[in-house]
Motif scaffolding. Structure first.
Motif, PDB file in Angstrom:
ATOM      1  N   GLY A  87      -2.237 -10.787   5.027  1.00  0.00           N
ATOM      2  CA  GLY A  87      -2.049 -10.139   3.731  1.00  0.00           C
ATOM      3  C   GLY A  87      -2.366  -8.661   3.782  1.00  0.00           C
ATOM      4  N   ASN A  88      -3.431  -8.320   4.468  1.00  0.00           N
ATOM      5  CA  ASN A  88      -3.801  -6.918   4.594  1.00  0.00           C
ATOM      6  C   ASN A  88      -2.765  -6.149   5.398  1.00  0.00           C
ATOM      7  OD1 ASN A  88      -5.328  -4.667   4.229  1.00  0.00           O
ATOM      8  ND2 ASN A  88      -7.127  -5.424   5.302  1.00  0.00           N
ATOM      9  N   TYR A 103       0.425  -6.896   5.474  1.00  0.00           N
ATOM     10  CA  TYR A 103       1.566  -6.758   4.571  1.00  0.00           C
ATOM     11  C   TYR A 103       1.361  -5.594   3.598  1.00  0.00           C
ATOM     12  CZ  TYR A 103       4.762  -7.706   0.739  1.00  0.00           C
ATOM     13  OH  TYR A 103       5.696  -7.584  -0.243  1.00  0.00           O
ATOM     14  N   PHE A 104       0.165  -5.530   2.995  1.00  0.00           N
ATOM     15  CA  PHE A 104      -0.089  -4.451   2.041  1.00  0.00           C
ATOM     16  C   PHE A 104      -0.162  -3.092   2.733  1.00  0.00           C
ATOM     17  CE2 PHE A 104      -1.954  -7.960  -0.604  1.00  0.00           C
ATOM     18  CZ  PHE A 104      -0.916  -7.953  -1.530  1.00  0.00           C
ATOM     19  N   SER A 105      -0.650  -3.047   3.964  1.00  0.00           N
ATOM     20  CA  SER A 105      -0.641  -1.789   4.725  1.00  0.00           C
ATOM     21  C   SER A 105       0.795  -1.366   5.028  1.00  0.00           C
ATOM     22  CB  SER A 105      -1.416  -1.942   6.025  1.00  0.00           C
ATOM     23  OG  SER A 105      -2.763  -2.167   5.778  1.00  0.00           O
ATOM     24  N   ILE A 110       3.479  -2.143   3.233  1.00  0.00           N
ATOM     25  CA  ILE A 110       4.089  -1.692   1.972  1.00  0.00           C
ATOM     26  C   ILE A 110       3.625  -0.273   1.638  1.00  0.00           C
ATOM     27  CG2 ILE A 110       4.172  -2.125  -0.519  1.00  0.00           C
ATOM     28  CD1 ILE A 110       5.911  -4.015   1.152  1.00  0.00           C
ATOM     29  N   ALA A 111       2.338   0.010   1.814  1.00  0.00           N
ATOM     30  CA  ALA A 111       1.833   1.360   1.539  1.00  0.00           C
ATOM     31  C   ALA A 111       2.428   2.372   2.501  1.00  0.00           C
ATOM     32  CB  ALA A 111       0.300   1.372   1.631  1.00  0.00           C
TER      33      ALA A 111
END
Length: 115
Positions: free
Chosen positions: A100-101, A103-105, A107-108
């Motif tokens: 998850g981390n 994925y969010f990295s 996206i950012a």
């Protein structure tokens, strides 16, 4: 015959190098580096480092979780079965958190490169 003792001086002599004299934490080169991290290329580098760290941690934890889960044997006489099962569960839980981390990295990082 004993030699008479001489009295010692209580002063200490030190020397400094030219590098130490010119070195300070407020020099313009350090200020430039701090300002660079506030720019778009600096933020992209930090985001890419975070993305690489989270991605590699995900891969390593996933391989460790698979090895941990494959080593669990459900034998009746094995009193460590619950401990092995719990460690496998938490290994996959940590793997999911790193995924998850990552994925969010991503996206950012992707939103910063599009701007």
């Amino acid at each position: 015959m004993e030699e008479p003792q001489r009295s010692r001086s209580h002063t200490v002599t030190t020397t400094t190098s030219s590098f130490a004299e010119n070195f300070s934490t407020t020099s313009s080169s350090f200020a430039y580096d701090r300002e660079f991290l506030r720019t778009l290329p600096g933020l992209l580098i930090v985001a890419e480092i975070g993305l690489c760290f989270n991605g590699s941690a995900f891969v390593l934890y996933l391989s460790a979780a698979i090895v941990d889960a494959s080593s669990v044997t459900p034998e009746r006489d094995s009193h460590n079965f619950n401990s092995w099962a719990a460690s496998s569960f938490f290994a996959f839980l940590v793997t999911i958190c790193y995924a998850g981390n990552t994925y969010f990295s991503f996206i950012a990082w992707r939103s910063r490169t599009i701007q």
